[in-house]
Design a protein around this motif. Structure first.
Motif, PDB file in Angstrom:
ATOM      1  N   VAL A 146       0.831  -1.207   0.000  1.00 42.17           N
ATOM      2  CA  VAL A 146       0.000   0.000   0.000  1.00 42.17           C
ATOM      3  C   VAL A 146       0.859   1.248   0.000  1.00 42.17           C
ATOM      4  N   ILE A 147       1.833   1.316   0.876  1.00 38.54           N
ATOM      5  CA  ILE A 147       2.570   2.571   1.046  1.00 38.54           C
ATOM      6  C   ILE A 147       3.670   2.757   0.004  1.00 38.54           C
ATOM      7  N   GLU A 148       4.116   1.683  -0.670  1.00 40.44           N
ATOM      8  CA  GLU A 148       5.147   1.845  -1.694  1.00 40.44           C
ATOM      9  C   GLU A 148       4.558   2.196  -3.054  1.00 40.44           C
ATOM     10  N   ASP A 149       3.267   1.993  -3.246  1.00 38.74           N
ATOM     11  CA  ASP A 149       2.598   2.343  -4.501  1.00 38.74           C
ATOM     12  C   ASP A 149       1.766   3.600  -4.253  1.00 38.74           C
ATOM     13  N   LYS A 150       2.090   4.685  -4.931  1.00 39.85           N
ATOM     14  CA  LYS A 150       1.445   5.960  -4.623  1.00 39.85           C
ATOM     15  C   LYS A 150      -0.045   5.938  -4.923  1.00 39.85           C
ATOM     16  N   GLY A 151      -0.454   5.190  -5.932  1.00 36.79           N
ATOM     17  CA  GLY A 151      -1.880   5.070  -6.220  1.00 36.79           C
ATOM     18  C   GLY A 151      -2.609   4.363  -5.093  1.00 36.79           C
ATOM     19  N   ASN A 152      -2.077   3.215  -4.654  1.00 37.47           N
ATOM     20  CA  ASN A 152      -2.676   2.489  -3.535  1.00 37.47           C
ATOM     21  C   ASN A 152      -2.685   3.345  -2.270  1.00 37.47           C
ATOM     22  N   PHE A 153      -1.587   4.074  -2.049  1.00 39.51           N
ATOM     23  CA  PHE A 153      -1.456   4.887  -0.846  1.00 39.51           C
ATOM     24  C   PHE A 153      -2.486   6.018  -0.832  1.00 39.51           C
ATOM     25  N   TYR A 154      -2.636   6.718  -1.944  1.00 43.93           N
ATOM     26  CA  TYR A 154      -3.602   7.819  -1.983  1.00 43.93           C
ATOM     27  C   TYR A 154      -5.028   7.316  -1.787  1.00 43.93           C
ATOM     28  N   ARG A 155      -5.335   6.166  -2.399  1.00 48.27           N
ATOM     29  CA  ARG A 155      -6.685   5.602  -2.203  1.00 48.27           C
ATOM     30  C   ARG A 155      -6.907   5.258  -0.739  1.00 48.27           C
ATOM     31  N   SER A 156      -5.893   4.680  -0.097  1.00 45.36           N
ATOM     32  CA  SER A 156      -6.012   4.322   1.319  1.00 45.36           C
ATOM     33  C   SER A 156      -6.206   5.565   2.184  1.00 45.36           C
ATOM     34  N   VAL A 157      -5.430   6.613   1.905  1.00 44.40           N
ATOM     35  CA  VAL A 157      -5.536   7.861   2.672  1.00 44.40           C
ATOM     36  C   VAL A 157      -6.928   8.465   2.520  1.00 44.40           C
ATOM     37  N   GLU A 158      -7.435   8.474   1.287  1.00 42.57           N
ATOM     38  CA  GLU A 158      -8.767   9.048   1.034  1.00 42.57           C
ATOM     39  C   GLU A 158      -9.862   8.234   1.717  1.00 42.57           C
ATOM     40  N   GLN A 159      -9.791   6.915   1.550  1.00 47.44           N
ATOM     41  CA  GLN A 159     -10.849   6.056   2.097  1.00 47.44           C
ATOM     42  C   GLN A 159     -10.919   6.135   3.613  1.00 47.44           C
ATOM     43  N   ASN A 160      -9.787   6.384   4.253  1.00 49.13           N
ATOM     44  CA  ASN A 160      -9.746   6.396   5.716  1.00 49.13           C
ATOM     45  C   ASN A 160      -9.671   7.792   6.314  1.00 49.13           C
ATOM     46  N   GLY A 161      -9.754   8.803   5.455  1.00 47.55           N
ATOM     47  CA  GLY A 161      -9.807  10.178   5.922  1.00 47.55           C
ATOM     48  C   GLY A 161      -8.603  10.591   6.750  1.00 47.55           C
ATOM     49  N   LEU A 162      -7.408  10.095   6.381  1.00 48.13           N
ATOM     50  CA  LEU A 162      -6.226  10.353   7.195  1.00 48.13           C
ATOM     51  C   LEU A 162      -5.619  11.733   6.942  1.00 48.13           C
ATOM     52  N   MET A 163      -5.483  12.091   5.678  1.00 48.23           N
ATOM     53  CA  MET A 163      -4.865  13.355   5.295  1.00 48.23           C
ATOM     54  C   MET A 163      -5.522  13.852   4.024  1.00 48.23           C
ATOM     55  N   VAL A 164      -5.168  15.068   3.635  1.00 49.17           N
ATOM     56  CA  VAL A 164      -5.637  15.609   2.359  1.00 49.17           C
ATOM     57  C   VAL A 164      -4.624  15.207   1.287  1.00 49.17           C
ATOM     58  N   VAL A 165      -5.122  14.669   0.177  1.00 49.15           N
ATOM     59  CA  VAL A 165      -4.249  14.316  -0.942  1.00 49.15           C
ATOM     60  C   VAL A 165      -4.354  15.402  -2.011  1.00 49.15           C
ATOM     61  N   PRO A 166      -3.329  15.542  -2.822  1.00 47.14           N
ATOM     62  CA  PRO A 166      -3.429  16.495  -3.938  1.00 47.14           C
ATOM     63  C   PRO A 166      -4.495  16.043  -4.935  1.00 47.14           C
ATOM     64  N   GLU A 167      -4.924  16.959  -5.780  1.00 50.98           N
ATOM     65  CA  GLU A 167      -5.757  16.575  -6.929  1.00 50.98           C
ATOM     66  C   GLU A 167      -4.902  15.683  -7.823  1.00 50.98           C
ATOM     67  N   TYR A 168      -5.434  14.525  -8.205  1.00 46.03           N
ATOM     68  CA  TYR A 168      -4.596  13.605  -8.982  1.00 46.03           C
ATOM     69  C   TYR A 168      -5.441  12.698  -9.874  1.00 46.03           C
ATOM     70  N   HIS A 169      -4.772  12.112 -10.861  1.00 47.94           N
ATOM     71  CA  HIS A 169      -5.346  11.090 -11.734  1.00 47.94           C
ATOM     72  C   HIS A 169      -4.294  10.007 -11.936  1.00 47.94           C
ATOM     73  N   LEU A 170      -4.723   8.764 -12.085  1.00 42.66           N
ATOM     74  CA  LEU A 170      -3.840   7.662 -12.437  1.00 42.66           C
ATOM     75  C   LEU A 170      -4.051   7.337 -13.909  1.00 42.66           C
ATOM     76  N   VAL A 171      -2.972   7.336 -14.674  1.00 48.55           N
ATOM     77  CA  VAL A 171      -3.112   7.170 -16.123  1.00 48.55           C
ATOM     78  C   VAL A 171      -2.183   6.068 -16.620  1.00 48.55           C
ATOM     79  N   HIS A 172      -2.610   5.453 -17.740  1.00 50.75           N
ATOM     80  CA  HIS A 172      -1.851   4.325 -18.301  1.00 50.75           C
ATOM     81  C   HIS A 172      -1.597   4.488 -19.794  1.00 50.75           C
ATOM     82  N   ASN A 173      -2.213   5.507 -20.418  1.00 53.94           N
ATOM     83  CA  ASN A 173      -1.998   5.762 -21.845  1.00 53.94           C
ATOM     84  C   ASN A 173      -2.128   7.253 -22.113  1.00 53.94           C
ATOM     85  N   VAL A 174      -1.781   7.650 -23.324  1.00 55.05           N
ATOM     86  CA  VAL A 174      -1.711   9.080 -23.617  1.00 55.05           C
ATOM     87  C   VAL A 174      -3.091   9.739 -23.580  1.00 55.05           C
ATOM     88  N   ALA A 175      -4.145   9.007 -23.956  1.00 58.96           N
ATOM     89  CA  ALA A 175      -5.490   9.596 -23.910  1.00 58.96           C
ATOM     90  C   ALA A 175      -5.872   9.933 -22.472  1.00 58.96           C
TER      91      ALA A 175
END
Length: 346
Positions: free
Chosen positions: A113-142
């Motif tokens: 969870v903590i070594e993958d930033k996507g997993n970490f941000y989801r965990s932080v959001e779901q548990n209301g621990l801290m404020v995360v930046p505005e973000y998106h996870l992307v896998h292609n140019v579109a």
């Protein structure tokens, strides 16, 4: 233990030199032998070691087998891993079976969870621990273009980084007024244009996951933390970049220490770890957690908390009380020559 305690660092950064010396010159007078391995035969951390060895280039499982063999051959008591940490943690039972204490987060699910930033941000959001930046996870140019358009439509600057990386690897900031010639003739930096990014990402159908996020404009803090093997927080030292150069300020920031306490209570990460946040206005937004000693930990040790030694002391089963760091310390660092060896003259 009748012999000197044997502590092994595998393929650490250059600052491992400081951490090894912290352990060796500890205030309790405990005696240690420091073992170091690296791919680089002249790595500076070797100068703080009693025994060194050049590591072979091996894939994950074979590297773990090498680590286990190294521990057996040298009767290692405490292993402080950096390289291939997840692979090592997967085999934690094998290390424990031969009596090796591993100074790391040995909860594999938590480490993932903590070594993958996507997993970490989801965990932080779901548990209301801290404020995360505005973000998106992307896998292609579109997906990248959509993320960029969304963030810029909100008036935000845009940066990106791989979700699995270390330090500043892969971090880039998109500059709307990017001048290719000026950037080429300037010092190397992390700036890149939107057009260059799209061109590069378009060259492949999909790529390893990137986190595209808002650029945070305020002060950046690294909070170096020390915790017991069960995750009880024993020290938290906020360290911020005090200017554009090398100055660092160890600062008592109550809201950041409170966040560190809440993170510790929830995740229960043991030993040394580092929580990074950056302000956007008055709001501290989390960047990441590094589940290891940070690159600037030697500066945080000026607070009076001997982070590397205390982590090893905890792993050996000794009691460590809650620490009382000294704050209001402004520090910097300079290059220091370290003699590796004298070459024979022909």
């Amino acid at each position: 233990m009748s012999h000197k305690v044997r502590v092994w660092f595998n393929r650490w950064f250059a600052v491992g030199y400081h951490y090894m010396n912290n352990i060796r010159h500890n205030p309790d007078g405990l005696e240690f032998e420091i073992y170091g391995t690296h791919r680089d035969a002249e790595h500076v951390s070797f100068q703080a070691c009693d025994y060194t060895e050049i590591e072979p280039a091996l894939p994950g499982d074979e590297y773990v087998a090498y680590c286990l063999d190294f521990c057996k051959r040298h009767k290692i008591d405490v292993f402080v891993p950096r390289w291939r940490m997840i692979n090592i943690v997967r085999a934690i039972a094998s290390f424990e079976a031969i009596g090796v204490k591993v100074v790391a987060c040995t909860n594999l699910e938590l480490l993932d969870v903590i070594e993958d930033k996507g997993n970490f941000y989801r965990s932080v959001e779901q548990n209301g621990l801290m404020v995360v930046p505005e973000y998106h996870l992307v896998h292609n140019v579109a997906e990248f273009k959509q993320a960029y358009d969304d963030l810029t439509s909100k008036g935000l600057g845009v940066c990106f980084k791989p979700t699995r990386s270390e330090g500043g690897l892969g971090f880039r900031v998109i500059q709307p007024n990017y001048n290719a010639l000026e950037e080429l003739l300037d010092v190397p930096n992390v700036n890149i244009s939107y057009e260059q990014t799209v061109q590069i990402l378009s060259s492949i159908e999909s790529f390893p996951e990137l986190m595209v996020m808002e650029v945070l404009e305020g002060h950046e803090y690294s909070i170096d933390c020390l915790a017991s093997p069960t995750g009880e927080l024993l020290a938290a030292v906020p360290r911020r970049k005090a200017d554009g150069g090398r100055a660092r300020l160890l600062e008592n920031v109550p809201e950041l220490i409170r966040l560190a306490e809440e993170v510790a209570q929830f995740y229960k990460i043991p030993y040394n770890y580092n929580l990074q946040l950056k302000y956007q206005g008055d709001i501290p937004k989390v960047l990441e957690i590094n589940p290891r000693m940070s690159g600037g930990l030697h500066i945080s040790c000026l607070s009076g908390v001997d982070f590397p030694y205390l982590a090893v002391k905890l792993a050996l089963g000794h009691a460590v009380e809650k620490q009382n760091p000294e704050f209001g310390i402004l520090a910097s660092y300079v290059e220091q020559p370290v003699l590796i060896r004298k070459l024979e003259q022909s």
